[in-house]
Design a protein around this motif. Structure first.
Motif, PDB file in Angstrom:
ATOM      1  N   LYS A  27       0.821  -1.189   0.074  1.00 50.71           N
ATOM      2  CA  LYS A  27      -0.048   0.027   0.003  1.00 50.71           C
ATOM      3  C   LYS A  27       0.957   1.053  -0.001  1.00 50.71           C
ATOM      4  N   THR A  28       2.026   1.236   0.795  1.00 51.71           N
ATOM      5  CA  THR A  28       2.837   2.456   0.802  1.00 51.71           C
ATOM      6  C   THR A  28       3.534   2.589  -0.636  1.00 51.71           C
ATOM      7  N   ARG A  29       3.865   1.624  -1.003  1.00 51.42           N
ATOM      8  CA  ARG A  29       4.668   1.643  -2.556  1.00 51.42           C
ATOM      9  C   ARG A  29       3.770   2.295  -3.465  1.00 51.42           C
ATOM     10  N   GLN A  34       2.372   6.812  -7.126  1.00 54.96           N
ATOM     11  CA  GLN A  34       1.130   7.508  -7.576  1.00 54.96           C
ATOM     12  C   GLN A  34       1.636   9.132  -7.559  1.00 54.96           C
ATOM     13  N   ILE A  35       2.299   9.484  -6.353  1.00 55.24           N
ATOM     14  CA  ILE A  35       2.866  10.795  -6.072  1.00 55.24           C
ATOM     15  C   ILE A  35       4.055  10.925  -7.138  1.00 55.24           C
ATOM     16  N   LEU A  36       5.007   9.838  -7.407  1.00 54.97           N
ATOM     17  CA  LEU A  36       6.097  10.310  -8.488  1.00 54.97           C
ATOM     18  C   LEU A  36       5.517  10.551  -9.913  1.00 54.97           C
ATOM     19  N   VAL A  37       4.171   9.660 -10.238  1.00 59.44           N
ATOM     20  CA  VAL A  37       3.845   9.918 -11.639  1.00 59.44           C
ATOM     21  C   VAL A  37       3.045  11.505 -11.848  1.00 59.44           C
ATOM     22  N   THR A  38       2.369  11.595 -10.515  1.00 58.03           N
ATOM     23  CA  THR A  38       1.961  12.868 -10.537  1.00 58.03           C
ATOM     24  C   THR A  38       2.755  13.955 -10.557  1.00 58.03           C
ATOM     25  N   LEU A  41       4.102  14.414 -14.247  1.00 58.88           N
ATOM     26  CA  LEU A  41       3.191  15.087 -15.269  1.00 58.88           C
ATOM     27  C   LEU A  41       3.093  16.631 -14.985  1.00 58.88           C
ATOM     28  N   ILE A  42       3.104  17.057 -13.418  1.00 62.87           N
ATOM     29  CA  ILE A  42       3.203  18.398 -13.353  1.00 62.87           C
ATOM     30  C   ILE A  42       4.328  19.229 -13.772  1.00 62.87           C
ATOM     31  N   LEU A  43       5.567  18.546 -13.779  1.00 63.81           N
ATOM     32  CA  LEU A  43       6.927  18.948 -14.176  1.00 63.81           C
ATOM     33  C   LEU A  43       6.630  19.124 -15.978  1.00 63.81           C
TER      34      LEU A  43
END
Length: 401
Positions: A27-29, A34-38, A41-43
């Protein structure tokens, strides 16, 4: 402990630091990924936007939608609202939006009508009618839409006469290679009253239908609400026309110079685009209707025949209501395709949203803003069609208890 990670001896797991123990939890991974992909995309979005703004600033091109209030300075061949080159770019784009909506609505109605008739004809016991409808579908479905637009536009331009030799089939109607010109009633407030009367008549028709259904459920006696509702609506419209003064003045087309002036004009570009969209989409709708009818069990036909119903009555009251539940979802997709395919209007010179946006882009250099506008409009049209068809599909769905 993670489901995918093999369990470790309890003594080894307890030796890891707390943050590594968190990382080994599934669950933590998932949250970390998801934080890394988001973030990526923002960058990426920030890089594209900032790079675009820098390039526009380097070329001295202003950003924003302030250009919508500037004078357009270009003409548009046909418009549903008053427009002149002295109007703004915003009004010019509104003309394009209305032209796109007009051809989409008329195209959807005609394609549905033709597609339904051809789809039913595919199942006809008449051999000639069945083969003709099959040839229609196989011919127009397998030719690209763009080529069909060119074909219809060239056919109209070369086969119809010039305005001075216009065909005059009846009254003040003239057919030329520049379009169809016909007389229309001059503006009068009576027509607004007639529209209001028609809406009220349809409301009364709907209430009459509800009463007829309840009456039949209670007593078993049918009531022909269709004829009564139509007569009620027609009488309301006629009464509004007479009470408002019964205007009869007409605006007829008159040949002036090289073309007709006045009246109502259906342009060559609109006709070619409408023909292409209607015929191309109707072939797909015909196949959808055919497959929907064939999905109804044959026992329904046999039972209806045993009851002595006529073929038209069986199709209208027994088969089609059941087939609609299969037909509506793919039909929605064809409506969306027709609306989006109307953007090919630029190929035949019809001033739709894309065509006017292209002119706006060329004059102002506001490419991103103009593209964003017509992408938003097409998205809104598609969502509106989807919402309406989903609502209709839910109404036609079987109610299970």
């Amino acid at each position: 402990m993670s489901r995918l990670t093999p369990p470790l001896p309890r003594s080894d797991a307890n030796k890891r630091p707390w943050f590594l123990q968190l990382f080994y939890e599934e669950k933590t991974r998932a949250i970390i990924y998801q934080i890394l992909v988001t973030g990526a995309l923002i960058l990426l979005g920030w890089y594209l936007v900032s790079n675009t703004l820098d390039n526009l600033a380097r070329q001295n091109i202003a950003t924003g939608y302030g250009f919508l209030s500037l004078e357009a300075s270009f003409g548009i061949s046909e418009s549903m609202i008053a427009y002149s080159p002295a109007d703004t770019y915003g009004r010019a784009l509104m003309v394009g939006i209305l032209n796109t909506i007009k051809v989409s609505i008329v195209g959807i109605l005609l394609a549905t009508l033709i597609g339904t008739l051809v789809g039913i004809a595919r199942l006809s016991p008449n051999w000639l009618l069945r083969q003709f409808s099959g040839a229609y579908i196989n011919t127009f479905r397998n030719v690209p839409l763009l080529l069909q637009l060119f074909f219809w536009y060239a056919l109209i331009n070369t086969s119809l006469p010039k305005p001075r030799q216009a065909l005059n089939p009846f009254g003040d109607t003239f057919i030329t290679n520049r379009g169809i010109y016909t007389a229309i009633p001059e503006y009068h407030v009576a027509y607004w009253w007639m529209l209001a009367a028609a809406l009220l008549g349809m409301l009364g028709w709907w209430l009459l239908r509800r009463w007829a259904i309840r009456r039949q459920q209670a007593t078993g006696q049918p009531f022909h609400h269709g004829i009564a509702g139509f007569c009620l609506t027609l009488l309301a419209v006629i009464a509004a026309y007479l009470l408002a003064g019964a205007p009869s003045a007409m605006d007829a087309p008159v040949l002036q110079g090289f073309n007709f002036k006045g009246g109502w004009n259906i342009s060559t570009e609109f006709t070619a685009l409408l023909l292409g969209l209607t015929i191309y989409t109707s072939t797909y709708i015909a196949e959808i209707v055919r497959s929907g009818i064939e999905s109804v069990p044959k026992g329904q036909w046999e039972a209806s025949n045993a009851l002595g119903l006529r073929p038209g009555q069986i199709l209208r009251e027994i088969i089609l209501p059941q087939a609609l539940r299969v037909i509506i979802p793919p039909l929605t997709n064809q409506f969306l395709n027709l609306t989006k395919n109307s953007s090919l209007a630029v190929a035949v010179g019809y001033p739709d949203l894309v065509s006017i946006s292209n002119t706006t882009m060329n004059q102002t250099g506001q490419a991103i803003e103009a593209i964003a506008i017509f992408m938003t409009i097409y998205l809104s049209l598609s969502l509106g069609i989807s919402l309406f068809m989903n609502w209709y599909n839910n109404r036609m769905a079987l109610v299970e208890r």
